[in-house]
Motif scaffolding. Structure first.
Motif, PDB file in Angstrom:
ATOM      1  N   GLN A  77      31.331  36.617  39.943  1.00  0.00           N
ATOM      2  CA  GLN A  77      31.286  35.566  40.932  1.00  0.00           C
ATOM      3  C   GLN A  77      32.580  35.145  41.627  1.00  0.00           C
ATOM      4  OE1 GLN A  77      29.601  33.461  40.358  1.00  0.00           O
ATOM      5  NE2 GLN A  77      29.768  32.310  41.943  1.00  0.00           N
ATOM      6  N   GLN A  78      33.468  35.626  42.480  1.00  0.00           N
ATOM      7  CA  GLN A  78      34.344  35.227  43.011  1.00  0.00           C
ATOM      8  C   GLN A  78      33.850  36.115  44.317  1.00  0.00           C
ATOM      9  OE1 GLN A  78      38.128  37.003  41.059  1.00  0.00           O
ATOM     10  NE2 GLN A  78      38.677  34.889  40.558  1.00  0.00           N
ATOM     11  N   LEU A  79      33.925  37.663  44.465  1.00  0.00           N
ATOM     12  CA  LEU A  79      32.666  38.088  45.302  1.00  0.00           C
ATOM     13  C   LEU A  79      32.078  37.383  45.695  1.00  0.00           C
ATOM     14  CD1 LEU A  79      34.107  41.685  43.757  1.00  0.00           C
ATOM     15  CD2 LEU A  79      34.951  40.971  45.583  1.00  0.00           C
ATOM     16  N   LYS A  80      30.920  37.396  45.063  1.00  0.00           N
ATOM     17  CA  LYS A  80      29.387  36.432  45.365  1.00  0.00           C
ATOM     18  C   LYS A  80      30.221  34.911  46.506  1.00  0.00           C
ATOM     19  CE  LYS A  80      26.388  37.074  42.590  1.00  0.00           C
ATOM     20  NZ  LYS A  80      25.591  36.604  41.660  1.00  0.00           N
ATOM     21  N   GLU A  81      31.095  34.174  45.690  1.00  0.00           N
ATOM     22  CA  GLU A  81      31.581  33.042  46.573  1.00  0.00           C
ATOM     23  C   GLU A  81      32.449  33.356  47.954  1.00  0.00           C
ATOM     24  OE1 GLU A  81      34.055  31.032  43.793  1.00  0.00           O
ATOM     25  OE2 GLU A  81      32.190  30.676  42.290  1.00  0.00           O
ATOM     26  N   ALA A  82      33.440  34.622  47.761  1.00  0.00           N
ATOM     27  CA  ALA A  82      33.695  35.075  49.656  1.00  0.00           C
ATOM     28  C   ALA A  82      32.446  35.216  50.459  1.00  0.00           C
ATOM     29  CB  ALA A  82      35.080  36.085  48.909  1.00  0.00           C
ATOM     30  N   GLY A  83      31.423  36.186  49.996  1.00  0.00           N
ATOM     31  CA  GLY A  83      30.266  36.021  50.830  1.00  0.00           C
ATOM     32  C   GLY A  83      29.980  37.515  50.703  1.00  0.00           C
ATOM     33  N   PHE A  84      30.337  38.337  49.544  1.00  0.00           N
ATOM     34  CA  PHE A  84      30.583  39.767  49.201  1.00  0.00           C
ATOM     35  C   PHE A  84      29.124  39.872  49.014  1.00  0.00           C
ATOM     36  CE2 PHE A  84      35.027  39.703  49.414  1.00  0.00           C
ATOM     37  CZ  PHE A  84      35.341  40.831  50.601  1.00  0.00           C
ATOM     38  N   ASP A  85      28.198  41.011  49.354  1.00  0.00           N
ATOM     39  CA  ASP A  85      26.490  41.214  49.167  1.00  0.00           C
ATOM     40  C   ASP A  85      26.848  42.186  47.816  1.00  0.00           C
ATOM     41  OD1 ASP A  85      24.048  41.891  49.199  1.00  0.00           O
ATOM     42  OD2 ASP A  85      24.189  43.413  50.176  1.00  0.00           O
ATOM     43  N   VAL A  86      27.006  41.395  46.610  1.00  0.00           N
ATOM     44  CA  VAL A  86      26.901  41.785  45.023  1.00  0.00           C
ATOM     45  C   VAL A  86      25.479  41.561  44.386  1.00  0.00           C
ATOM     46  CG1 VAL A  86      29.297  42.030  45.058  1.00  0.00           C
ATOM     47  CG2 VAL A  86      27.965  39.782  44.410  1.00  0.00           C
ATOM     48  N   LYS A  87      25.346  42.471  43.665  1.00  0.00           N
ATOM     49  CA  LYS A  87      23.768  42.110  42.467  1.00  0.00           C
ATOM     50  C   LYS A  87      25.256  41.466  41.026  1.00  0.00           C
ATOM     51  CE  LYS A  87      20.375  44.169  44.794  1.00  0.00           C
ATOM     52  NZ  LYS A  87      21.084  45.587  45.874  1.00  0.00           N
ATOM     53  N   PRO A  88      23.962  40.728  40.322  1.00  0.00           N
ATOM     54  CA  PRO A  88      24.640  40.796  39.132  1.00  0.00           C
ATOM     55  C   PRO A  88      24.978  41.931  38.503  1.00  0.00           C
ATOM     56  CG  PRO A  88      22.537  39.572  39.647  1.00  0.00           C
ATOM     57  CD  PRO A  88      23.079  40.064  40.675  1.00  0.00           C
ATOM     58  N   PRO A  89      26.004  42.076  37.539  1.00  0.00           N
ATOM     59  CA  PRO A  89      26.468  43.096  36.447  1.00  0.00           C
ATOM     60  C   PRO A  89      25.048  43.431  36.122  1.00  0.00           C
ATOM     61  CG  PRO A  89      27.783  41.574  36.691  1.00  0.00           C
ATOM     62  CD  PRO A  89      26.894  41.111  36.879  1.00  0.00           C
ATOM     63  N   ILE A  90      25.087  44.472  35.298  1.00  0.00           N
ATOM     64  CA  ILE A  90      23.763  44.840  34.443  1.00  0.00           C
ATOM     65  C   ILE A  90      24.151  46.289  33.110  1.00  0.00           C
ATOM     66  CG2 ILE A  90      22.158  45.967  36.880  1.00  0.00           C
ATOM     67  CD1 ILE A  90      22.294  48.529  36.773  1.00  0.00           C
ATOM     68  N   ARG A  91      23.476  46.204  32.559  1.00  0.00           N
ATOM     69  CA  ARG A  91      24.085  47.044  31.579  1.00  0.00           C
ATOM     70  C   ARG A  91      23.381  48.121  31.342  1.00  0.00           C
ATOM     71  NH1 ARG A  91      26.355  43.847  28.266  1.00  0.00           N
ATOM     72  NH2 ARG A  91      26.085  42.163  28.254  1.00  0.00           N
ATOM     73  N   SER A  92      24.057  49.223  31.833  1.00  0.00           N
ATOM     74  CA  SER A  92      23.649  50.905  31.881  1.00  0.00           C
ATOM     75  C   SER A  92      24.823  51.953  31.372  1.00  0.00           C
ATOM     76  CB  SER A  92      23.797  51.289  33.901  1.00  0.00           C
ATOM     77  OG  SER A  92      24.834  51.292  34.544  1.00  0.00           O
ATOM     78  N   HIS A  93      25.223  52.905  32.050  1.00  0.00           N
ATOM     79  CA  HIS A  93      26.669  53.490  31.397  1.00  0.00           C
ATOM     80  C   HIS A  93      27.398  52.485  30.605  1.00  0.00           C
ATOM     81  CE1 HIS A  93      27.666  53.045  35.734  1.00  0.00           C
ATOM     82  NE2 HIS A  93      28.932  53.828  35.160  1.00  0.00           N
ATOM     83  N   ALA A 101      33.506  47.633  49.813  1.00  0.00           N
ATOM     84  CA  ALA A 101      34.798  47.190  50.086  1.00  0.00           C
ATOM     85  C   ALA A 101      34.637  47.628  51.456  1.00  0.00           C
ATOM     86  CB  ALA A 101      36.000  48.326  49.991  1.00  0.00           C
ATOM     87  N   PRO A 102      35.346  46.391  52.363  1.00  0.00           N
ATOM     88  CA  PRO A 102      35.286  46.392  54.058  1.00  0.00           C
ATOM     89  C   PRO A 102      35.770  48.061  54.335  1.00  0.00           C
ATOM     90  CG  PRO A 102      36.917  44.215  52.685  1.00  0.00           C
ATOM     91  CD  PRO A 102      36.336  45.403  51.824  1.00  0.00           C
ATOM     92  N   GLY A 103      36.223  48.294  53.912  1.00  0.00           N
ATOM     93  CA  GLY A 103      37.030  49.718  54.158  1.00  0.00           C
ATOM     94  C   GLY A 103      35.857  50.636  53.927  1.00  0.00           C
ATOM     95  N   GLY A 104      34.448  50.294  54.172  1.00  0.00           N
ATOM     96  CA  GLY A 104      33.500  51.884  53.975  1.00  0.00           C
ATOM     97  C   GLY A 104      33.185  52.452  52.856  1.00  0.00           C
ATOM     98  N   PHE A 105      34.349  51.807  51.773  1.00  0.00           N
ATOM     99  CA  PHE A 105      33.574  52.819  50.790  1.00  0.00           C
ATOM    100  C   PHE A 105      32.461  52.149  48.957  1.00  0.00           C
ATOM    101  CE2 PHE A 105      38.198  51.248  50.993  1.00  0.00           C
ATOM    102  CZ  PHE A 105      38.177  50.721  49.619  1.00  0.00           C
ATOM    103  N   MET A 106      32.393  52.295  48.318  1.00  0.00           N
ATOM    104  CA  MET A 106      32.236  51.473  46.916  1.00  0.00           C
ATOM    105  C   MET A 106      33.091  51.635  46.351  1.00  0.00           C
ATOM    106  SD  MET A 106      28.659  50.446  47.836  1.00  0.00           S
ATOM    107  CE  MET A 106      28.698  49.720  46.117  1.00  0.00           C
ATOM    108  N   ILE A 107      33.052  50.227  45.691  1.00  0.00           N
ATOM    109  CA  ILE A 107      33.830  49.706  44.328  1.00  0.00           C
ATOM    110  C   ILE A 107      33.046  49.862  43.244  1.00  0.00           C
ATOM    111  CG2 ILE A 107      34.900  48.353  43.107  1.00  0.00           C
ATOM    112  CD1 ILE A 107      36.992  47.959  45.840  1.00  0.00           C
ATOM    113  N   GLU A 108      33.092  50.756  41.615  1.00  0.00           N
ATOM    114  CA  GLU A 108      32.506  50.197  40.645  1.00  0.00           C
ATOM    115  C   GLU A 108      33.150  49.387  39.595  1.00  0.00           C
ATOM    116  OE1 GLU A 108      30.030  51.689  36.651  1.00  0.00           O
ATOM    117  OE2 GLU A 108      30.748  53.495  38.146  1.00  0.00           O
TER     118      GLU A 108
END
Length: 111
Positions: A77-93, A101-108
């Motif tokens: 929610q914090q990331l979404k409110e700050a304008g980051f493109d995030v999908k809601p959490p899902i249940r997988s693994h 991230a702003p530097g060009g890599f993904m964070i889980e």
């Protein structure tokens, strides 16, 4: 044996540093402008950021596990409110979501 250091090449050291401080609680211990930063977590893990082209493979990511689904939801929610493109959490693994991230890599963010 314990992994305690990781270096990431990022396109913007300052923006990446601020992002990791604000949303994931890392602390910057040293920096050299927008070219280099040394960050630590509460367990002594060292993450260094170096400016350069970030050409990571599609599946490359780093993870910041959380203790509860509520904490995952809160960061999402914090990331979404700050304008980051995030999908809601899902249940997988895990109960999880990903954010670029702003530097060009993904964070889980799992729990």
């Amino acid at each position: 044996m314990k992994l305690n250091h990781l270096n990431l090449t990022v396109t913007d050291v300052q923006a990446t540093r601020e992002f990791l401080e604000k949303y994931f609680g890392l602390t910057c211990k040293a920096s050299q402008g927008n070219g280099f930063a040394v960050m630590l977590d509460d367990d002594g893990f060292v993450l260094t950021l170096m400016k350069g082209e970030a050409n990571y493979p599609k599946t490359f990511h780093i993870g910041f596990p959380q203790k509860s689904e509520e904490q995952v939801d809160k960061i999402n929610q914090q990331l979404k409110e700050a304008g980051f493109d995030v999908k809601p959490p899902i249940r997988s693994h895990a109960y999880t979501f990903y954010v670029k991230a702003p530097g060009g890599f993904m964070i889980e963010v799992p729990c």
